[in-house]
Design an enzyme around this catalytic site. Structure first.
Site, PDB file in Angstrom:
ATOM      1  N   PHE A 129     -16.848 -73.064  63.778  1.00 40.96           N
ATOM      2  CA  PHE A 129     -17.389 -74.365  64.185  1.00 40.96           C
ATOM      3  C   PHE A 129     -16.689 -75.444  63.374  1.00 40.96           C
ATOM      4  O   PHE A 129     -16.728 -75.434  62.138  1.00 40.96           O
ATOM      5  CB  PHE A 129     -18.898 -74.441  63.945  1.00 40.96           C
ATOM      6  CG  PHE A 129     -19.501 -75.708  64.487  1.00 40.96           C
ATOM      7  CD1 PHE A 129     -19.934 -75.790  65.799  1.00 40.96           C
ATOM      8  CD2 PHE A 129     -19.614 -76.839  63.688  1.00 40.96           C
ATOM      9  CE1 PHE A 129     -20.471 -76.974  66.303  1.00 40.96           C
ATOM     10  CE2 PHE A 129     -20.145 -78.013  64.181  1.00 40.96           C
ATOM     11  CZ  PHE A 129     -20.568 -78.079  65.504  1.00 40.96           C
ATOM     12  N   ASP A 133     -11.152 -75.747  56.143  1.00 41.90           N
ATOM     13  CA  ASP A 133     -12.294 -76.598  56.474  1.00 41.90           C
ATOM     14  C   ASP A 133     -13.430 -76.303  55.491  1.00 41.90           C
ATOM     15  O   ASP A 133     -14.171 -75.328  55.644  1.00 41.90           O
ATOM     16  CB  ASP A 133     -12.731 -76.316  57.919  1.00 41.90           C
ATOM     17  CG  ASP A 133     -13.893 -77.183  58.362  1.00 41.90           C
ATOM     18  OD1 ASP A 133     -14.537 -77.808  57.506  1.00 41.90           O
ATOM     19  OD2 ASP A 133     -14.176 -77.211  59.576  1.00 41.90           O
ATOM     20  N   LYS A 165     -19.971 -83.942  54.689  1.00 35.95           N
ATOM     21  CA  LYS A 165     -21.327 -83.549  54.319  1.00 35.95           C
ATOM     22  C   LYS A 165     -21.700 -83.963  52.895  1.00 35.95           C
ATOM     23  O   LYS A 165     -22.123 -85.079  52.651  1.00 35.95           O
ATOM     24  CB  LYS A 165     -21.523 -82.040  54.544  1.00 35.95           C
ATOM     25  CG  LYS A 165     -21.527 -81.630  56.026  1.00 35.95           C
ATOM     26  CD  LYS A 165     -21.925 -80.196  56.203  1.00 35.95           C
ATOM     27  CE  LYS A 165     -21.892 -79.750  57.665  1.00 35.95           C
ATOM     28  NZ  LYS A 165     -22.874 -80.383  58.529  1.00 35.95           N
TER      29      LYS A 165
END
Length: 866
Positions: free
Chosen positions: A141, A229, A256
């Protein structure tokens, strides 16, 4: 409307789909305050947040130091958006990131989110290499913008968006050899490989040791750039500052936690090989690198690097894993616990076969359809006060992702609450786990002394293979399917039905094995449940209802069926099956045998009271429908008087339908065995088509004995000796008040139309169930459905007998049952051993005292009326 049914403004105006889903499963809390690891609702109840905004809350809710940055920025007057210029805060944050990041990275470009950061990395690698290909991992994802979505290895999120875009390819996560093979197969195609150190949304998947370094080596061998990532894993989440420490990235992605839970921000750190003038001059963002976000980012970096914080995450994370693994050893349905630090996944592996037959069945069913973890999350939130959620790509995985500041005490509270939840799951206590959703008492049921036989999910071995689609007929069906719901009252069951049914898909229930006692043929019939009540199907647009039934038909086809029976409202919403005639499957509604057995039951009851059908006044409620119209034909050949009863709500439209029904009655004389004194004998109808049409018109206009029509239900009930009820209504609308004393009511409708109050208040009225039959030999349904296991509904039986008889083509379809179908089904029932299962009332075999009570009341009523 119940309070849970009231959509919030978020559901109405932001995201209706997600809003409705969270509302149905009780995750739609509206929090008014956050403080550290806790959230608070309007009533002041505290919830331990072990979801942490998917890793975006390193310091919990409302961290004072970061909130102070906002205050200071407002007071300073420092401009926020001043591009193009030399952005001071942006430069300071970039320098701080490059100083702590692993590898030799050169520059940083700032974005507003993780997805935008992935987009920037893809662009940078493509322009730096001149290649288009991006190799990603299955089940990954990376975001939901088109480029990030193209790199996301999930069909679930790509479907409908025409992604992945050209150039994207996928291999299995954790398989470094597959990466090397794919790059070797196209050495000049791929610009970059993008990979997460630990897959987050994919189910908290941890790769084998050395995996990232092996991917790095494969990239080096073929001149391909490596994008790591760390949007979710970076900045302390895994108990290390970076999860990829020791592996050189060409692009390192952060978001985040970088915003500290206060500001959205993303950062793409570029290495020398990914850096290019073309990218630097062509890529920009209006809001990327704004002063406020960067000031917050600088403070967040300072806070996350303070001594002790990341070490505590590593220590507490190891403790959590140990505790969760101990629970997994106790409960085999926990397939795996995996993760690092405060990024942990608990994978559940359950089916209905993990529970005793019927007991706990809903929990197994929800697990099969990947809705169990959301329900467990609902229980943990509403009962235990702990907030978790499933991962997005892996709905069978519970995500444990607390803020980095969560201490051992918070971890212990989480383990305590989860332990109680898992104990209930192990015992199959569906009723306790759902009680908070339906306003019921959380009463555990005693475990059975011995487990019953599990459902058989094996493919049938031989014989004709058919399937029958059914749906809940009554609220009692839910407790029959899952005994732990036995203490739920009607209101609780209605709440459960309303909340959860729309979230479930059709599912296989059991297989009925049949053998004809005379012909010897074998057949198997799968029962497939469509989890919608009759009311819920009736409320759906026709297209949506038919799509649901098609879904069930597809399941039947996948299991090998060549014929499908449509039960209850699945027949009604599909126009008697006509709307599905193109489904590539032989279909039947089962209406022919339902009708035949109902009339047989009514005739038997009349005979037992010493009367003749020729002396009876019969009313057919729902006479304009498929079953009702055929019932009127059959009764016209036996009964002395007949009233056709239409729906009063459509009274002005019933005329043409009544004329059509009367014409079919007249034409039935050509094939019927007409009893002396019956309606058909009295009418002596002509056989000519034109004459039948003319006479039907006359009889409709005359509207008198022996063939009468009415839109007044109460009047018809007051006059009729025998009432056949065959409507498409999902309600029990026939009440005790206006029924003729001593009458016999045969309720063919499913769901039933006769009120339970009739049994309580009118002992002089006999209510019979239509269409309950015995099956040949020792056949069993394999599931409880309002009747004993060795009996079946006539509509199911019709599917069974057609399979035993090797019949090809549709049967009993449309708005009018054909005389040929009635004759065929009558013959097949005799040939293959199906028979009326005695007299039954309100889904139970009629006890001798029930008949005796009625017989006495009938005799009294008959004497008074004489």
């Amino acid at each position: 409307m119940n309070s849970w049914q009231q959509p919030t403004a978020f559901e109405q105006y932001v995201n209706p789909v997600v809003g409705e889903l969270t509302r149905r499963i009780g995750l739609d809390k509206q929090y008014v305050r956050g403080d550290g690891c806790h959230l608070f609702d309007e009533q002041g109840r505290a919830y331990l947040d072990f979801l942490g905004a998917y890793g975006a809350l390193p310091f919990g809710h409302g961290p004072a130091e970061l909130m102070q940055v906002l205050v200071e920025h407002a007071a300073s007057g420092e401009p926020n958006f001043v591009q193009p210029s030399s952005l001071v805060a942006s430069g300071e944050l970039a320098a701080a990131l490059l100083a702590i990041a692993p590898g030799n990275l050169r520059s940083v470009t700032f974005q507003n989110s993780g997805a935008e950061t992935v987009e920037a990395a893809i662009k940078a690698c493509r322009v730096a290499t001149g290649r288009a290909g991006i190799l990603s991992m299955r089940n990954s994802f990376h975001g939901k913008t088109l480029g990030a979505l193209s790199a996301t290895g999930s069909d679930k999120y790509q479907e409908g968006f025409h992604t992945p875009l050209p150039g994207f390819a996928f291999v299995d996560f954790g398989d470094a050899a597959a990466v090397r093979e794919r790059l070797a197969a196209a050495p000049d195609h791929f610009a970059a490989v993008i990979v997460e150190p630990i897959q987050g949304e994919g189910g908290i998947n941890v790769p084998p040791a050395g995996y990232l370094q092996q991917v790095r080596e494969a990239c080096d061998a073929y001149g391909v750039l490596l994008i790591i990532d760390e949007i979710q894993t970076g900045l302390g989440r895994t108990g290390k500052l970076f999860a990829s420490e020791g592996v050189r990235a060409d692009c390192l992605l952060l978001a985040k936690a970088l915003g500290g839970g206060v500001m959205p921000i993303g950062a793409c750190l570029l290495g020398e090989n990914a850096y290019s003038e073309a990218f630097q001059t062509r890529h920009s963002s209006t809001f990327g690198g704004n002063t406020l976000a960067c000031r917050v980012g600088l403070k967040a970096l300072e806070m996350v690097r303070r001594p002790g914080l990341i070490d505590a995450v590593a220590s507490n994370g190891r403790w959590l894993l140990e505790q969760l693994q101990a629970l997994a050893s106790r409960y085999p349905f926990i397939a795996q616990v995996r993760g690092e630090g405060y990024l942990i996944g608990i994978e559940f592996a359950l089916t209905r076969q993990d529970f005793a037959q019927f007991h706990g069945a809903f929990l197994g069913l929800m697990a099969e359809q990947q809705s169990l973890v959301p329900v467990l999350a609902s229980y943990l939130l509403n009962v235990e006060g702990i907030r978790v959620a499933p991962t997005l790509n892996g709905a069978s995985v519970m995500r444990v992702e607390p803020p980095l500041i969560a201490g051992r005490q918070a971890c212990e509270a989480f383990i305590d609450g989860l332990s109680r939840c898992l104990a209930l799951l192990a015992e199959g206590q569906t009723g306790v786990l759902l009680a908070h959703l339906v306003g019921a008492m959380a009463l555990p049921v005693a475990q059975p002394a011995q487990h019953g036989q599990h459902w058989s999910f094996a493919q049938p071995a031989s014989g004709e293979h058919a399937a029958f689609i059914l749906h809940p007929l009554d609220l009692a069906n839910y407790a029959e399917f899952d005994e732990s719901l036995g203490h739920f009252g009607a209101t609780a069951l209605q709440q459960m039905q309303a909340r959860l049914n729309p979230l479930l898909e059709p599912f296989f229930v059991s297989t009925v094995a049949l053998r004809s006692p005379s012909a010897g043929q074998a057949a198997t019939v799968d029962l497939i449940m469509l989890p919608r009540s009759a009311e819920q199907m009736a409320e759906l647009p026709v297209e949506d209802a038919c799509a649901l039934v098609r879904q069930a038909i597809d399941m039947a086809r996948q299991r090998g069926a060549t014929r499908v029976g449509l039960g209850g409202h699945t027949s009604i919403v599909t126009g008697g099956g006509l709307r599905l005639a193109d489904a590539g499957m032989d279909l039947t509604t089962g209406n022919s045998y339902t009708l035949l057995t109902a009339i047989e039951a009514a005739a038997l009851a009349v005979q037992r009271t010493g009367r003749r059908m020729q002396d009876m006044h019969v009313a057919v409620v729902g006479a304009s429908g498929s079953i009702g119209s055929a019932a009127a034909r059959l009764m016209a050949a036996q009964a002395g008087r007949l009233t056709l009863v239409g729906n009063p709500q459509s009274a002005r439209f019933n005329g043409p339908r009544f004329i059509s029904v009367i014409k079919r009655i007249l034409q039935y004389a050509r094939v019927a065995e007409v009893a002396p004194g019956s309606v058909l004998q009295a009418l002596a109808p002509p056989l000519d088509e034109a004459q039948a049409q003319a006479l039907a018109q006359q009889l409709y206009e005359r509207n008198s004995s022996p063939l009468h029509w009415s839109n007044d239900l109460n009047q018809a009930l007051a006059e009729a000796d025998v009432v056949l009820v065959a409507t498409s209504s999902a309600n029990r609308f026939i009440e005790p008040g206006s029924i003729r004393p001593g009458a016999i009511l045969c309720d063919i409708s499913r769901p039933a139309n006769v009120s339970l109050a009739v049994a309580e208040e009118r002992p002089d009225v006999l209510v019979l169930d239509g269409g309950i039959v015995s099956m040949p030999g020792d056949a069993r349904l394999g599931s409880r459905y309002g009747i004993p296991d060795d009996l079946t509904y006539a509509c199911m039986a019709e599917t069974m007998m057609l399979a035993l008889g090797r019949h090809r083509g549709h049967a009993s379809l449309g708005l009018d049952l054909e005389d040929a179908d009635l004759a065929l089904v009558q013959r097949l029932a005799r040939e293959h051993g199906f028979a009326l299962a005695g007299l039954r009332s309100f889904d139970r075999a009629m006890a001798p005292h029930t008949w005796q009570r009625y017989a006495a009341q009938f005799a009294q009523a008959a004497g008074e009326m004489a």
